[in-house]
Design a protein around this motif. Sequence first.
Motif, PDB file in Angstrom:
ATOM      1  N   ARG A 412       0.843  -1.186   0.000  1.00  0.00           N
ATOM      2  CA  ARG A 412       0.000   0.000   0.000  1.00  0.00           C
ATOM      3  C   ARG A 412       0.881   1.240   0.000  1.00  0.00           C
ATOM      4  O   ARG A 412       1.867   1.313   0.737  1.00  0.00           O
ATOM      5  N   LEU A 413       0.528   2.216  -0.812  1.00  0.00           N
ATOM      6  CA  LEU A 413       1.273   3.471  -0.838  1.00  0.00           C
ATOM      7  C   LEU A 413       1.296   4.112   0.548  1.00  0.00           C
ATOM      8  O   LEU A 413       2.311   4.633   1.002  1.00  0.00           O
ATOM      9  N   LYS A 414       0.154   4.007   1.259  1.00  0.00           N
ATOM     10  CA  LYS A 414       0.057   4.610   2.589  1.00  0.00           C
ATOM     11  C   LYS A 414       0.855   3.823   3.624  1.00  0.00           C
ATOM     12  O   LYS A 414       1.172   4.350   4.688  1.00  0.00           O
ATOM     13  N   ASP A 415       1.156   2.542   3.367  1.00  0.00           N
ATOM     14  CA  ASP A 415       1.919   1.728   4.318  1.00  0.00           C
ATOM     15  C   ASP A 415       3.425   1.843   4.102  1.00  0.00           C
ATOM     16  O   ASP A 415       4.211   1.343   4.909  1.00  0.00           O
ATOM     17  N   MET A 416       3.825   2.453   2.986  1.00  0.00           N
ATOM     18  CA  MET A 416       5.247   2.538   2.678  1.00  0.00           C
ATOM     19  C   MET A 416       5.993   3.276   3.794  1.00  0.00           C
ATOM     20  O   MET A 416       5.521   4.291   4.323  1.00  0.00           O
ATOM     21  N   ILE A 417       7.153   2.741   4.163  1.00  0.00           N
ATOM     22  CA  ILE A 417       7.998   3.337   5.196  1.00  0.00           C
ATOM     23  C   ILE A 417       9.128   4.108   4.507  1.00  0.00           C
ATOM     24  O   ILE A 417       9.758   3.588   3.585  1.00  0.00           O
ATOM     25  N   PRO A 426       6.670  -2.697   3.273  1.00  0.00           N
ATOM     26  CA  PRO A 426       6.528  -3.690   4.339  1.00  0.00           C
ATOM     27  C   PRO A 426       6.299  -5.113   3.849  1.00  0.00           C
ATOM     28  O   PRO A 426       6.810  -6.058   4.438  1.00  0.00           O
ATOM     29  N   ARG A 427       5.556  -5.269   2.756  1.00  0.00           N
ATOM     30  CA  ARG A 427       5.259  -6.633   2.315  1.00  0.00           C
ATOM     31  C   ARG A 427       6.530  -7.401   1.951  1.00  0.00           C
ATOM     32  O   ARG A 427       6.636  -8.598   2.193  1.00  0.00           O
ATOM     33  N   GLU A 428       7.501  -6.715   1.355  1.00  0.00           N
ATOM     34  CA  GLU A 428       8.749  -7.373   0.989  1.00  0.00           C
ATOM     35  C   GLU A 428       9.447  -7.929   2.232  1.00  0.00           C
ATOM     36  O   GLU A 428       9.968  -9.050   2.228  1.00  0.00           O
ATOM     37  N   VAL A 429       9.454  -7.147   3.301  1.00  0.00           N
ATOM     38  CA  VAL A 429      10.084  -7.575   4.549  1.00  0.00           C
ATOM     39  C   VAL A 429       9.273  -8.710   5.188  1.00  0.00           C
ATOM     40  O   VAL A 429       9.837  -9.689   5.698  1.00  0.00           O
TER      41      VAL A 429
END
Length: 513
Positions: A412-417, A426-429
């Motif tokens: 999600r664009l909004k979840d990007m750190i 985050p999903r990659e991690v």
Amino acid sequence: MLNLSVLLEDSASRFGTRPAFSSGSTDFTFHQVNVMANQLANALKKLGIREGEKVAMTCPNCIWFPVIYYAVLKTGAVMVPLNILLKSDEIKYHLQDSQAAFYFCFEGTPEMPVGKLGWNAFDEVPGCRDFVLIGANKPAGERSYTLAELMAGEDEDFDSCVTDAEDTAVIIYTSGTTGKPKGAELTHINLYCNAVLSAELFSLSQTDVQLIVLPLFHVFGMTVLMNAGLYRAAHGILLPRFDAKDVIENINKHQVSIFAGVPTMYWVMASYIHPEITDQQVGNALRICISGGASLPLAVLEGFEQRFSVQVQEGYGMSEGSPVVTFNDPKIGRKPGSIGTPVWGVCVKIIDQEGQEVANGEKGELIYKGHNVMKGYFRRPDETREVLRNGWLHSGDIAIKDSDGFYFIVDRLKDMIIRGGMNIYPREVEEVMMKHPAVSLAAVVGVPDDKLGEEVKAFIVLKENQQVAEREIIDWCRAMLASYKCPRYVEFRAVLPLTATGKLLKKELKNNL
């Protein structure tokens, strides 16, 4: 001209004696469901319902959900399904925001007094004229009824309202992960096309049995299971809540051929061992499994498929997209970990921050246009203009497209750190951590940091009887990820917060740091 209620009416006229739904221990034929919807539509007309008025409903997965849903559509009114877990203030907000004129509310139980919460909210919304309790113990009030007394003695025939295909049929409220929930206006043609293409994607037929445990107040269960099932006259088994034991027993008992769920459901089922029903029995019944609502971790997909020997077909959708946008269509091909290719009649592309389409393999925002795109957010022109530009709906999801035309959600664009100016998805991690043999579930969020702006924190649920140190998880990530992507903090939890539809509540994790 099109009224979505044709899905029920057509199957009732052609396959009236066949079972449409099983709710509890009772089977209901297509004819019976249509008759009950007709009786309720007649009652609503007597109460003075007008075309285009909004009717809110709080109801679990039971026979009354489709009955009320299609009765409202038959009158030409607009259905507003609400999350059954909402509290009084939240219900009040939704009734006011949607301008609901009627409110149907499930009675609930002493432990979950849905009816009481609903009445308290209704009583504070003067514009909502009538309250209908789905149960026996209605509250004292001039504007309250029970569903049974409302339907009693009503005519079994009803001449459904002629609505335009572009009229609003349903208002679906978004989850409200940022700010107040917004109501996405979905038209009759939006929902009809999505039901038809869903039935095509799954090769749905009259011989199929669908397990409907996805909440019907959510657009995934409503369209992909209820509406598509009625279109093809399939049999739906209604379960009010997800429990792995109940799901497996119902799959075996009813020989369920289609199961649709969100990733957390597959995560639970992949590790649950039923004392009496074998994996082979479950796999022999199932023909296809469908995942949506959130990205399905590859480790969960592989674990489920290995256990039950049935493929999980993943797709992508949004409330604003009615919901299906892409899917791993068996006729085109399947790539595990991918959300597939665009469904019929929908165009998808990936763009950069300047709105230019990016090359294959490059990250960007996924946008789409087609018959599935909502009319807009109800009474929110500014938010509508922000997300709908030149007919393209901007999803807020980061994705890539490979050289074969398959799409992959990154995050999600909004979840990007953003850590020290570096973008971290985050999903990659999470995918890397899920490969650790002791990790059962992982969620990654950004936490405030004075020096770098944000730091990476992981919340982890361990597998049963497993123990692992925080340092080991961090080192595991360092072996497979660039150092800036690796978590600096790890917190172990017994459970992670979930929405009623089974999505991870990262907002709650952030709010309780």
